[in-house]
Design a protein around this motif. Structure first.
Motif, PDB file in Angstrom:
ATOM      1  N   ARG A 253     -38.442 -26.329  41.282  1.00  0.00           N
ATOM      2  CA  ARG A 253     -38.477 -25.116  42.097  1.00  0.00           C
ATOM      3  C   ARG A 253     -37.648 -25.304  43.363  1.00  0.00           C
ATOM      4  O   ARG A 253     -36.990 -24.366  43.800  1.00  0.00           O
ATOM      5  CB  ARG A 253     -39.928 -24.741  42.424  1.00  0.00           C
ATOM      6  CG  ARG A 253     -40.631 -24.126  41.216  1.00  0.00           C
ATOM      7  CD  ARG A 253     -42.055 -23.684  41.521  1.00  0.00           C
ATOM      8  NE  ARG A 253     -42.568 -22.877  40.407  1.00  0.00           N
ATOM      9  CZ  ARG A 253     -43.166 -21.699  40.553  1.00  0.00           C
ATOM     10  NH1 ARG A 253     -43.339 -21.172  41.741  1.00  0.00           N
ATOM     11  NH2 ARG A 253     -43.598 -21.031  39.495  1.00  0.00           N
ATOM     12  N   SER A 254     -37.665 -26.500  43.914  1.00  0.00           N
ATOM     13  CA  SER A 254     -36.878 -26.751  45.129  1.00  0.00           C
ATOM     14  C   SER A 254     -35.383 -26.720  44.835  1.00  0.00           C
ATOM     15  O   SER A 254     -34.576 -26.498  45.739  1.00  0.00           O
ATOM     16  CB  SER A 254     -37.274 -28.087  45.772  1.00  0.00           C
ATOM     17  OG  SER A 254     -36.776 -29.172  45.008  1.00  0.00           O
ATOM     18  N   LEU A 255     -35.001 -26.917  43.567  1.00  0.00           N
ATOM     19  CA  LEU A 255     -33.596 -26.839  43.159  1.00  0.00           C
ATOM     20  C   LEU A 255     -33.183 -25.411  42.826  1.00  0.00           C
ATOM     21  O   LEU A 255     -32.037 -25.157  42.516  1.00  0.00           O
ATOM     22  CB  LEU A 255     -33.350 -27.721  41.926  1.00  0.00           C
ATOM     23  CG  LEU A 255     -33.442 -29.229  42.126  1.00  0.00           C
ATOM     24  CD1 LEU A 255     -33.383 -29.938  40.783  1.00  0.00           C
ATOM     25  CD2 LEU A 255     -32.344 -29.732  43.041  1.00  0.00           C
ATOM     26  N   GLY A 256     -34.151 -24.484  42.861  1.00  0.00           N
ATOM     27  CA  GLY A 256     -33.830 -23.089  42.587  1.00  0.00           C
ATOM     28  C   GLY A 256     -34.397 -22.546  41.286  1.00  0.00           C
ATOM     29  O   GLY A 256     -34.224 -21.371  40.984  1.00  0.00           O
ATOM     30  N   PHE A 257     -35.069 -23.403  40.504  1.00  0.00           N
ATOM     31  CA  PHE A 257     -35.708 -22.936  39.267  1.00  0.00           C
ATOM     32  C   PHE A 257     -37.056 -22.307  39.661  1.00  0.00           C
ATOM     33  O   PHE A 257     -38.110 -22.905  39.506  1.00  0.00           O
ATOM     34  CB  PHE A 257     -35.909 -24.093  38.284  1.00  0.00           C
ATOM     35  CG  PHE A 257     -34.622 -24.637  37.732  1.00  0.00           C
ATOM     36  CD1 PHE A 257     -34.028 -24.079  36.604  1.00  0.00           C
ATOM     37  CD2 PHE A 257     -33.992 -25.714  38.347  1.00  0.00           C
ATOM     38  CE1 PHE A 257     -32.830 -24.583  36.098  1.00  0.00           C
ATOM     39  CE2 PHE A 257     -32.798 -26.222  37.840  1.00  0.00           C
ATOM     40  CZ  PHE A 257     -32.217 -25.652  36.716  1.00  0.00           C
ATOM     41  N   THR A 258     -36.961 -21.091  40.209  1.00  0.00           N
ATOM     42  CA  THR A 258     -38.103 -20.490  40.894  1.00  0.00           C
ATOM     43  C   THR A 258     -39.286 -20.187  39.994  1.00  0.00           C
ATOM     44  O   THR A 258     -40.411 -20.053  40.474  1.00  0.00           O
ATOM     45  CB  THR A 258     -37.663 -19.193  41.597  1.00  0.00           C
ATOM     46  OG1 THR A 258     -36.943 -18.395  40.651  1.00  0.00           O
ATOM     47  CG2 THR A 258     -36.753 -19.500  42.779  1.00  0.00           C
ATOM     48  N   ASN A 259     -39.060 -20.068  38.692  1.00  0.00           N
ATOM     49  CA  ASN A 259     -40.157 -19.743  37.785  1.00  0.00           C
ATOM     50  C   ASN A 259     -40.594 -20.918  36.915  1.00  0.00           C
ATOM     51  O   ASN A 259     -41.315 -20.732  35.935  1.00  0.00           O
ATOM     52  CB  ASN A 259     -39.745 -18.566  36.880  1.00  0.00           C
ATOM     53  CG  ASN A 259     -39.422 -17.326  37.696  1.00  0.00           C
ATOM     54  OD1 ASN A 259     -40.188 -16.928  38.554  1.00  0.00           O
ATOM     55  ND2 ASN A 259     -38.278 -16.732  37.438  1.00  0.00           N
ATOM     56  N   ALA A 260     -40.140 -22.125  37.264  1.00  0.00           N
ATOM     57  CA  ALA A 260     -40.536 -23.309  36.504  1.00  0.00           C
ATOM     58  C   ALA A 260     -42.056 -23.434  36.514  1.00  0.00           C
ATOM     59  O   ALA A 260     -42.713 -23.106  37.496  1.00  0.00           O
ATOM     60  CB  ALA A 260     -39.905 -24.561  37.114  1.00  0.00           C
TER      61      ALA A 260
END
Length: 117
Positions: A94-101
């Motif tokens: 999520r911190s890398l931008g995979f907001t829905n992981a």
């Protein structure tokens, strides 16, 4: 933020895998994976999640043999044995931008107990 939007249940994961979509990432150690794994998962140890999820699409596909999910994918799921490392990996993604992981909190333990293997 409630943990419910970050966790995926056994039933939801089974449905996702049955559809043949999504990406399940096993973040356990190699010795654990060698003893059994959820079919269709790829192996990225928790300490390598940031590095490997930062690869560009071509490098990712070359390394893991699967298409790298888009940042907004709601079908990116991490799991470990019991849920703790999976939660750490989910936060890293999520911190890398995979907001829905999401994290399969039941982990391999629940999967194997429910006969999913």
């Amino acid at each position: 933020m409630a943990s419910s939007d970050k966790d995926i249940s056994y039933g939801e994961l089974k449905a996702l895998l049955a559809k043949g979509s999504g990406l399940l990432v096993d973040v356990r150690g190699k010795d654990e994976v060698d003893r059994g794994r959820i079919p269709g998962s790829i192996h990225i140890p928790v300490e390598h999640v940031e590095r490997d999820m930062s690869l560009d699409a071509a490098e990712f596909q070359s390394k893991f043999g699967v298409v790298k999910p888009p940042l907004d994918s709601s079908e990116l799921v991490f799991h470990c044995q019991l849920g703790r490392r999976g939660a750490v990996a989910t936060e890293k993604a999520r911190s890398l931008g995979f907001t829905n992981a999401r994290n399969y909190a039941g982990g391999y333990k629940e999967w194997s107990e429910k006969g999913g293997k």
